[in-house]
Motif scaffolding. Structure first.
Motif, PDB file in Angstrom:
ATOM      1  N   VAL A   1      -1.683 -14.589   1.399  1.00  0.00           N
ATOM      2  CA  VAL A   1      -1.747 -13.131   1.566  1.00  0.00           C
ATOM      3  C   VAL A   1      -0.678 -12.467   0.710  1.00  0.00           C
ATOM      4  N   VAL A   2      -1.084 -11.360   0.078  1.00  0.00           N
ATOM      5  CA  VAL A   2      -0.105 -10.530  -0.624  1.00  0.00           C
ATOM      6  C   VAL A   2       0.590  -9.706   0.458  1.00  0.00           C
ATOM      7  N   VAL A   3       1.735 -10.216   0.929  1.00  0.00           N
ATOM      8  CA  VAL A   3       2.391  -9.613   2.091  1.00  0.00           C
ATOM      9  C   VAL A   3       3.054  -8.282   1.705  1.00  0.00           C
ATOM     10  N   PRO A   4       2.797  -7.225   2.480  1.00  0.00           N
ATOM     11  CA  PRO A   4       3.402  -5.925   2.152  1.00  0.00           C
ATOM     12  C   PRO A   4       4.926  -6.020   2.073  1.00  0.00           C
ATOM     13  N   PRO A   5       5.541  -5.306   1.153  1.00  0.00           N
ATOM     14  CA  PRO A   5       6.985  -5.394   0.981  1.00  0.00           C
ATOM     15  C   PRO A   5       7.734  -4.458   1.924  1.00  0.00           C
ATOM     16  N   LEU A   6       9.013  -4.784   2.111  1.00  0.00           N
ATOM     17  CA  LEU A   6       9.889  -3.901   2.865  1.00  0.00           C
ATOM     18  C   LEU A   6      10.498  -2.876   1.915  1.00  0.00           C
ATOM     19  N   PRO A   7      10.970  -1.741   2.436  1.00  0.00           N
ATOM     20  CA  PRO A   7      11.732  -0.825   1.582  1.00  0.00           C
ATOM     21  C   PRO A   7      13.004  -1.531   1.120  1.00  0.00           C
ATOM     22  N   GLU A   8      13.559  -1.056   0.004  1.00  0.00           N
ATOM     23  CA  GLU A   8      14.646  -1.807  -0.626  1.00  0.00           C
ATOM     24  C   GLU A   8      15.854  -1.966   0.284  1.00  0.00           C
ATOM     25  N   LYS A   9      16.526  -3.097   0.087  1.00  0.00           N
ATOM     26  CA  LYS A   9      17.690  -3.395   0.903  1.00  0.00           C
ATOM     27  C   LYS A   9      18.836  -2.449   0.545  1.00  0.00           C
ATOM     28  N   ARG A  10      19.034  -2.271  -0.784  1.00  0.00           N
ATOM     29  CA  ARG A  10      20.090  -1.368  -1.241  1.00  0.00           C
ATOM     30  C   ARG A  10      19.459  -0.326  -2.149  1.00  0.00           C
ATOM     31  N   ALA A  11      20.021   0.832  -2.140  1.00  0.00           N
ATOM     32  CA  ALA A  11      19.458   1.903  -2.963  1.00  0.00           C
ATOM     33  C   ALA A  11      19.648   1.590  -4.442  1.00  0.00           C
ATOM     34  N   GLU A  12      18.505   1.513  -5.144  1.00  0.00           N
ATOM     35  CA  GLU A  12      18.604   1.296  -6.587  1.00  0.00           C
ATOM     36  C   GLU A  12      17.892   2.408  -7.319  1.00  0.00           C
ATOM     37  N   PHE A  13      18.063   2.440  -8.621  1.00  0.00           N
ATOM     38  CA  PHE A  13      17.466   3.496  -9.442  1.00  0.00           C
ATOM     39  C   PHE A  13      17.868   4.863  -8.918  1.00  0.00           C
TER      40      PHE A  13
ATOM     41  N   GLY B   1       9.817   3.978   5.120  1.00  0.00           N
ATOM     42  CA  GLY B   1       9.370   2.741   4.474  1.00  0.00           C
ATOM     43  C   GLY B   1       9.065   1.640   5.480  1.00  0.00           C
ATOM     44  N   LEU B   2       9.883   1.571   6.522  1.00  0.00           N
ATOM     45  CA  LEU B   2       9.657   0.530   7.546  1.00  0.00           C
ATOM     46  C   LEU B   2       8.378   0.810   8.317  1.00  0.00           C
ATOM     47  N   GLU B   3       8.168   2.088   8.615  1.00  0.00           N
ATOM     48  CA  GLU B   3       6.936   2.442   9.320  1.00  0.00           C
ATOM     49  C   GLU B   3       5.728   2.065   8.471  1.00  0.00           C
ATOM     50  N   ASN B   4       5.840   2.399   7.196  1.00  0.00           N
ATOM     51  CA  ASN B   4       4.769   2.077   6.258  1.00  0.00           C
ATOM     52  C   ASN B   4       4.477   0.574   6.249  1.00  0.00           C
ATOM     53  N   PHE B   5       5.529  -0.212   6.249  1.00  0.00           N
ATOM     54  CA  PHE B   5       5.390  -1.675   6.285  1.00  0.00           C
ATOM     55  C   PHE B   5       4.606  -2.110   7.515  1.00  0.00           C
ATOM     56  N   LEU B   6       5.013  -1.621   8.668  1.00  0.00           N
ATOM     57  CA  LEU B   6       4.349  -2.023   9.905  1.00  0.00           C
ATOM     58  C   LEU B   6       2.878  -1.630   9.897  1.00  0.00           C
ATOM     59  N   LEU B   7       2.602  -0.428   9.400  1.00  0.00           N
ATOM     60  CA  LEU B   7       1.215   0.029   9.377  1.00  0.00           C
ATOM     61  C   LEU B   7       0.381  -0.830   8.441  1.00  0.00           C
ATOM     62  N   ARG B   8       0.963  -1.201   7.310  1.00  0.00           N
ATOM     63  CA  ARG B   8       0.208  -2.030   6.372  1.00  0.00           C
ATOM     64  C   ARG B   8      -0.099  -3.396   6.989  1.00  0.00           C
ATOM     65  N   VAL B   9       0.903  -3.972   7.645  1.00  0.00           N
ATOM     66  CA  VAL B   9       0.681  -5.278   8.270  1.00  0.00           C
ATOM     67  C   VAL B   9      -0.372  -5.153   9.366  1.00  0.00           C
ATOM     68  N   ALA B  10      -0.233  -4.091  10.166  1.00  0.00           N
ATOM     69  CA  ALA B  10      -1.146  -3.919  11.301  1.00  0.00           C
ATOM     70  C   ALA B  10      -2.565  -3.638  10.858  1.00  0.00           C
ATOM     71  N   SER B  11      -2.732  -3.203   9.621  1.00  0.00           N
ATOM     72  CA  SER B  11      -4.089  -2.910   9.178  1.00  0.00           C
ATOM     73  C   SER B  11      -4.670  -4.045   8.332  1.00  0.00           C
ATOM     74  N   HIS B  12      -3.896  -5.121   8.179  1.00  0.00           N
ATOM     75  CA  HIS B  12      -4.394  -6.235   7.385  1.00  0.00           C
ATOM     76  C   HIS B  12      -5.266  -7.132   8.257  1.00  0.00           C
ATOM     77  N   GLN B  13      -6.440  -7.489   7.740  1.00  0.00           N
ATOM     78  CA  GLN B  13      -7.390  -8.296   8.499  1.00  0.00           C
ATOM     79  C   GLN B  13      -6.771  -9.540   9.104  1.00  0.00           C
ATOM     80  N   VAL B  14      -5.980 -10.199   8.311  1.00  0.00           N
ATOM     81  CA  VAL B  14      -5.425 -11.474   8.757  1.00  0.00           C
ATOM     82  C   VAL B  14      -4.102 -11.268   9.491  1.00  0.00           C
ATOM     83  N   LEU B  15      -3.188 -10.554   8.844  1.00  0.00           N
ATOM     84  CA  LEU B  15      -1.832 -10.441   9.388  1.00  0.00           C
ATOM     85  C   LEU B  15      -1.800  -9.747  10.742  1.00  0.00           C
ATOM     86  N   SER B  16      -2.724  -8.822  10.950  1.00  0.00           N
ATOM     87  CA  SER B  16      -2.637  -8.014  12.166  1.00  0.00           C
ATOM     88  C   SER B  16      -2.865  -8.843  13.419  1.00  0.00           C
ATOM     89  N   ASN B  17      -3.479 -10.006  13.248  1.00  0.00           N
ATOM     90  CA  ASN B  17      -3.744 -10.825  14.423  1.00  0.00           C
ATOM     91  C   ASN B  17      -2.614 -11.757  14.785  1.00  0.00           C
TER      92      ASN B  17
END
Lengths: 434, 469
Positions: free
Chosen positions: A108-120, A141-157
């Protein structure tokens, strides 16, 4: 392929989106609602709070925790609106969850977390993790991560994911109990495979290359954008000086005074407007960053393919050489240059009994080898099949999301232009009264 | 005997030159004194109201003739048109310089023809400015572009520099042409019409270098002396000029900074374009929107470039000219002060001389004179005559100076009002223009992004991917 044998890991099912599920796509560009978990449950990361506590080396540290709220969907739509369940998690726990998912679902292309340290960052933003703006963007960003995981066919289970959302205490122990860390492929092993694999699936090779390009291009873009933001900030803010000077100048003029004074106000407004503009641009940068990190996840999936393919090739190669040895032993001919051949020439051949024993061993090994090759072949095939499905899903998601990002950038620019037109028209009117 | 000339010479009600009362009393005394030579000013006064260009150096001829406001040139009454264009490099064995074509079209009768075309170099403009300032020390001459460029190593023959200079020279000549007094001067006419040889020889006729040196020395000396009773309105002017200098200087700096920041922003924006193009080459579905994005950014870059250029060409030079103006204003106020200081000094000297005279009449220095063999009465008479002569000379000179001062003050006051009007118009239009260009810029960028949005949405609609809101 990671095979923990645990029932907690979901079975790979049919991962094609049905037409009805596609239609359920919300305006929320990030999430597909037509999947399991999100059908049942609303998730959001509502707040962030500072905590202090003792860390692993018994020193005081300050960290931020995020409040995860969950609520059954049905209850909300019934209109009763119950209090959501909630728990607090810190960033490192999110990281742990993701690392687990990476090992448990390598295809699975696992959704990424928001960056650990502020870059750019451009100069106005600090690289400080405690900065409230940074914390806020991280919350999103964290909310976005959770939503992406929860909406993934495989990961959400996944059960671990579920308990991450619902069980505050003891979750960490549960994760460690899966033993996923031991099953992670070592970096060295993966690198080795990358270099030595002979026949990777072309699609994966191309996809890996694409991942490289995507990462490179987005990094460049983010860097230039940060610099451009700096400059734009300068342009707008210097206009604030006009405001000050006009105001002072109006004090020494008689007829020009009023026009100058009011023009000055508009210059101040213009200078102040850049803060909102750049905040919106930051959102665009965040969308790009997500796909910058996604590029990494894609490459990880491709690397895993290289590894499985490599292991298959190794097993096949091993089998071939064992078969060859058997043949040599059986026919007594030395077809290829080998140490055995040399030593037998030099020291004479073995006794029939020795040969018999060797043959028997080889037979066993060949049998096992064939089993292994068959196994690995299946693994490889299955991996390719399921990974490719997820990659296709990812590509569609990426095309959609990035197009939306470009559109929202355009909308931002339009809004900025409209504001500019308004301010300068007002200023023009004031100037003409000078 | 009543002397109408003397009456006119007494400061009238509207003059604010304060003259100490004791001296004014003495001036009135002149009535009973000698036969005052009637100046040419009497005759000049009756000559009519047209400005005689050749009388420019006689301040007296200008008194009561100074009616600026009524001469204010409307566009309809403009009877002279001047342009500066067509710069060309002129190479000789010794030097290389740039000449500009100066074209004049006029219906004025003082000019021999209605059209003229000559070539002039920067030095010639400098000469004209110098002459006008000399002749009218308290009138405000529009500034010339600077001789050197201080910042950065700009080639004198750099195209942009020459073009900027040409525009400034054009403005300079036009301001002179619009000025009621300057435009009727001989020097201006010669500048516009004379062939190069003629101009060179005319230049040589002017006050010599040495005499000009003398003037400068006097001016410096006078400025050290200071003025004692400066009328309030000129003090107000001074304060205004100081404040204005600060403000216009700040505006100049702020504007230049804005241009700099915009240029740097532009550089960064430009870098984005190839990145989006590169990206579009690795994509399939996204290739088209990404390429589109690159094109939009490119268009915006072009618009930004044009906006920056316009600022540079219009707003910056306009502000800069007024920065230069402040130097002119300060110089004009200084010169007016000097004239007054001179007058005050001479007035003091005259008073002292008179005191001497009165004192003398009471002293009988018998000793020496009896030795020499002259009667005390004789000697006294001789001395009195001598002093009377000196006093008369001084009084005549003082009258001249008083005229000069009054004229200078009136000139300055009128020209000040005029300058303020022009300044207001110039700066107002510079800022209005700038605001308009900014609006234009944003409108163009808006169009670019709206068309991008439109194309993306229609495409998405076509593919059934996005629901549009």
């Amino acid at each position: 392929m990671a095979d923990s044998g645990s029932e907690e890991i979901a079975v790979i099912g049919n991962t094609d989106l049905t037409p009805s599920e596609s239609e359920n796509n919300l305006k929320n560009t990030m999430v597909e609602k037509g999947t399991n978990l999100l059908k049942r449950m609303e998730i959001n990361v509502a707040e962030a709070e500072k905590r202090t506590g003792k860390n692993a080396v018994n020193m005081q540290e300050t960290y931020t925790v995020y409040l995860i709220e969950t609520r059954p969907v049905d209850a909300a739509s019934e209109g009763t609106n119950p209090v959501p369940d909630s728990l607090w998690r810190r960033y490192s726990e999110f990281e742990l969850l993701r690392n687990y998912l990476l090992v448990a679902y390598p295809f699975v292309v696992v959704p990424p977390l928001p960056e650990k340290r502020a870059e750019f960052v451009w100069h106005k933003l600090t690289a400080d993790n405690m900065d409230p703006d940074f914390v806020e963007r991280r919350r999103v960003g964290l909310e976005n991560f959770l939503l992406r995981v929860a909406s993934h066919q495989v990961l959400s289970n996944d059960k671990i994911f579920y308990s991450f959302l619902t069980e505050e205490n003891g979750w960490k122990e549960t994760v460690f109990e899966t033993g996923f860390q031991a099953k992670a492929d070592s970096r060295l092993k993966a690198l080795n495979a990358t270099f030595r694999v002979k026949n990777p699936d072309k699609r994966f090779a191309d996809m890996k290359h694409y991942g490289d390009e995507l990462q490179s291009v987005i990094s460049q873009l983010l860097r230039v954008r940060a610099r451009a933001a700096d400059r734009l900030y300068g342009v707008y803010k210097v206009h604030g000086n006009y405001g000050r000077v006009f105001s002072e100048w109006s004090a020494i003029e008689k007829e020009m005074g009023d026009g100058l004074q009011s023009a000055g106000h508009h210059m101040d407004a213009y200078a102040a407007s850049v803060d909102d503009i750049l905040e919106e641009e930051e959102h665009y940068a965040d969308q790009l960053k997500e796909y910058l990190f996604y590029a990494d996840a894609v490459r990880a999936v491709c690397r895993k393919h290289e590894l499985t393919q490599f292991e298959l090739e190794m097993a096949a190669q091993d089998l071939t050489s064992k078969k060859q040895q058997r043949e040599e032993l059986a026919t007594g001919t030395v077809r290829t240059f080998s140490l055995k051949g040399m030593t037998s020439k030099l020291f004479g051949q073995e006794t029939p009994e020795q040969r018999e024993a060797k043959l028997k061993m080889l037979e066993t090994q060949i049998e096992e080898g064939e089993e292994l090759v068959k196994e690995r072949n299946t693994e490889c095939d299955e991996y390719v099949k399921s990974a490719w499905v997820d990659i296709e899903r990812f590509k569609e998601q990426k095309d959609h999301d990035l197009r939306e990002a470009l559109i929202s950038y355009a909308i931002m620019q339009i809004s900025m232009c409209k504001k500019g037109i308004q301010v300068w028209n007002n200023a023009k009117e004031c100037f003409s009264k000078m | 005997m009543s002397d109408p000339v003397v009456d006119n010479a007494v400061p009238s009600g509207n003059s604010s030159v304060a003259i100490p009362t004791d001296i004014s009393g003495q001036i009135l005394d002149l009535d009973e004194d000698d036969d005052l030579e009637v100046f040419s000013k009497g005759t000049t006064l009756t000559e009519g109201s047209s400005f005689n260009a050749s009388m420019q150096t006689s301040p007296a001829s200008m008194i009561n003739q100074y009616k600026f406001e009524e001469e204010e040139g409307d566009a309809d009454t403009k009877d002279i048109f001047v342009t500066v264009d067509n710069p060309e490099s002129f190479v000789t064995a010794i030097e290389t310089y740039v000449t500009y074509r100066v074209m004049t079209k006029t219906t004025r009768s003082e000019f021999d023809a209605s059209e003229f075309e000559v070539r002039r170099r920067y030095q010639d403009f400098l000469w004209l400015k110098g002459r006008l300032e000399e002749a009218h020390p308290t009138l405000i001459v529009h500034p010339l572009p600077e001789k050197f460029v201080m910042k950065g190593m700009v080639e004198r023959f750099n195209e942009d520099f020459i073009e900027t200079r040409r525009k400034a020279l054009h403005r300079f000549l036009n301001r002179i042409a619009e000025h009621p007094i300057f435009s009727s001067t001989d020097d201006f006419k010669i500048f516009l019409t004379a062939e190069s040889g003629e101009l060179t020889s005319h230049k040589k006729q002017g006050p010599s270098f040495l005499s000009r040196m003398g003037e400068t020395v006097k001016a410096v000396a006078a400025s050290v002396r200071g003025v004692r009773n400066r009328p309030e309105e000129f003090t107000d002017m001074q304060e205004y000029v100081e404040a204005f200098t600060q403000k216009i200087g700040s505006l100049d700096k702020v504007s230049q900074r804005i241009v700099r920041e915009k240029k740097e922003h532009l550089e960064e924006l430009k870098e984005c374009v190839p990145i989006y193009t590169l990206w579009s080459q690795s994509e399939e579905e996204l290739a088209e929107p990404l390429k589109s994005m690159a094109d939009c950014l490119d268009s915006c870059c072009k618009e930004t470039e044009e906006q920056v250029k316009e600022h540079n060409d219009l707003l910056i030079p306009a502000l800069h000219e007024y920065v230069l103006c402040t130097e002119t204003l300060k110089a004009v106020l200084r010169r007016r002060d000097n004239i007054q200081a001179d007058f005050e000094a001479k007035t003091e000297a005259l008073a002292m001389k008179k005191a001497d005279k009165d004192a003398e009449s009471k002293v009988l220095s018998l000793a020496w004179d009896s030795l020499v063999g002259r009667s005390p009465e004789e000697v006294k008479q001789q001395r009195q005559q001598k002093l009377k002569g000196e006093i008369k000379e001084m009084r005549d000179e003082l009258d001249k100076m008083e005229d000069r001062l009054e004229w200078a003050n009136n000139a300055l006051k009128s020209d000040w009002t005029r300058w303020q009007k022009v300044m207001r118009t110039d700066l107002r239009s510079a800022f209005v223009d700038t605001a308009e260009r900014n609006v234009n810029y944003y409108e163009k960028c808006l169009a670019v992004w709206e068309s991008f949005l439109h194309s993306q949405r229609t495409e998405a609609e076509g593919n059934g991917k996005v629901d549009c809101s």
